[in-house]
Write a protein that holds these residues in place. Sequence first.
Motif, PDB file in Angstrom:
ATOM      1  N   CYS A 283    -100.641 -25.204  13.804  1.00 49.39           N
ATOM      2  CA  CYS A 283     -99.959 -24.767  12.824  1.00 49.39           C
ATOM      3  C   CYS A 283     -99.190 -26.118  12.438  1.00 49.39           C
ATOM      4  CB  CYS A 283     -98.917 -23.638  13.495  1.00 49.39           C
ATOM      5  SG  CYS A 283     -97.848 -22.837  12.568  1.00 49.39           S
TER       6      CYS A 283
ATOM      7  N   CYS B   5     -95.941 -25.959  12.425  1.00 46.10           N
ATOM      8  CA  CYS B   5     -94.748 -26.288  13.337  1.00 46.10           C
ATOM      9  C   CYS B   5     -94.875 -27.108  14.234  1.00 46.10           C
ATOM     10  CB  CYS B   5     -94.246 -24.864  13.630  1.00 46.10           C
ATOM     11  SG  CYS B   5     -95.250 -23.979  14.861  1.00 46.10           S
TER      12      CYS B   5
ATOM     13  N   CYS C 147    -100.137 -20.007  16.515  1.00 40.18           N
ATOM     14  CA  CYS C 147     -98.917 -18.992  16.107  1.00 40.18           C
ATOM     15  C   CYS C 147     -99.334 -17.893  15.314  1.00 40.18           C
ATOM     16  CB  CYS C 147     -97.963 -20.062  15.247  1.00 40.18           C
ATOM     17  SG  CYS C 147     -97.332 -21.320  15.758  1.00 40.18           S
TER      18      CYS C 147
ATOM     19  N   HIS D 228     -93.946 -17.736  14.580  1.00 35.62           N
ATOM     20  CA  HIS D 228     -94.361 -19.029  15.400  1.00 35.62           C
ATOM     21  C   HIS D 228     -94.100 -18.962  16.799  1.00 35.62           C
ATOM     22  CE1 HIS D 228     -94.678 -20.968  11.544  1.00 35.62           C
ATOM     23  NE2 HIS D 228     -93.895 -20.516  11.296  1.00 35.62           N
TER      24      HIS D 228
HETATM   25 ZN   LIG Z   1     -96.086 -22.285  13.870  1.00 35.61          ZN
END
Ligand SMILES: [Zn+2]
Length: 299
Positions: free
Chosen positions: A173, A175, A180, A157
Amino acid sequence: MIRIGIDLGGTKTAIIALDSAGNTLYQQQTATPKTYQATIENIALMIAQAEKQMNVQASVGVGIPGTVSSQTGLVKNANSTWINGKPLAQDLSHLLGREVCVANDANCFAVSEAVDGSGVGHQLVFGVIIGTGCGAGIALNGQAHVGFNGLGGEWGHNPLPWMTASEFQSTSCFCGHHDCIETFISGTGFVRDYNLHTSANLTKAEQIMALVAQGDAAATVALARYCDRLARALAHVVNLIDPDIIVLGGGMSNVDAIYTDISHRLTHYVLGQECYTKVVKNRFGSASGVRGAAWLWGK
Ligand SMILES: [Zn+2]
């Protein structure tokens, strides 16, 4: 001493029991229940059955698809969301009447490969599982380097290094960030990239590799692009912790072209353009996670 490992996956829970030489004495798997209480009771039951059959009490290590906060002891970042926010290690220790070691499944992979897999004999092993997503772990002297925040190895990440103009802000992503490493070097990322450049609608990395084998130009270029991105990502790892060996796992680790292609690319990207680090395939395949969980207590 018998070591029991549990690999808690989103769909399956696997158990293994290893003797001190790494021989498998017992293995089994069950479906993972979808509630927290049932999940930990299932793990306790699987351990009870294994120990009854072997007539021993073993040490227990558990690999999970998330991390344990070293500050709160609670699970976080797990895609099996029902274990997030729960004191899994504490609850299992209570249920089993002994201390239980819990770690991220990618850390377990790195430990497995460091203890008796492809990284055996190396002090610092960087293990990468490249499948649907991308997880990585660091094993130092055969032990997982969890890290102060429980984030050791979560380099998937970080943003892709040395991005081109067309790569910049090209992916998003789960996240919450853009670009990432995971979104480029996972199997999912490989397929997404191929489809983007060809207007195809493939769903599996194996389909692209079949085209490469037939000499398809677009697939060959996509594979080269993939290897270059993986090399850029791993060059950052070399520049930061300079591991003795890098071991790949997950579906993409079966792409043999990576191992012949990546060495010169890594050399090109690392500082000073000198790199002897070997990138190798795992030894234990999908069993590495559960074996590494068993080795969390050491060999
Ligand atoms: Zn990510």
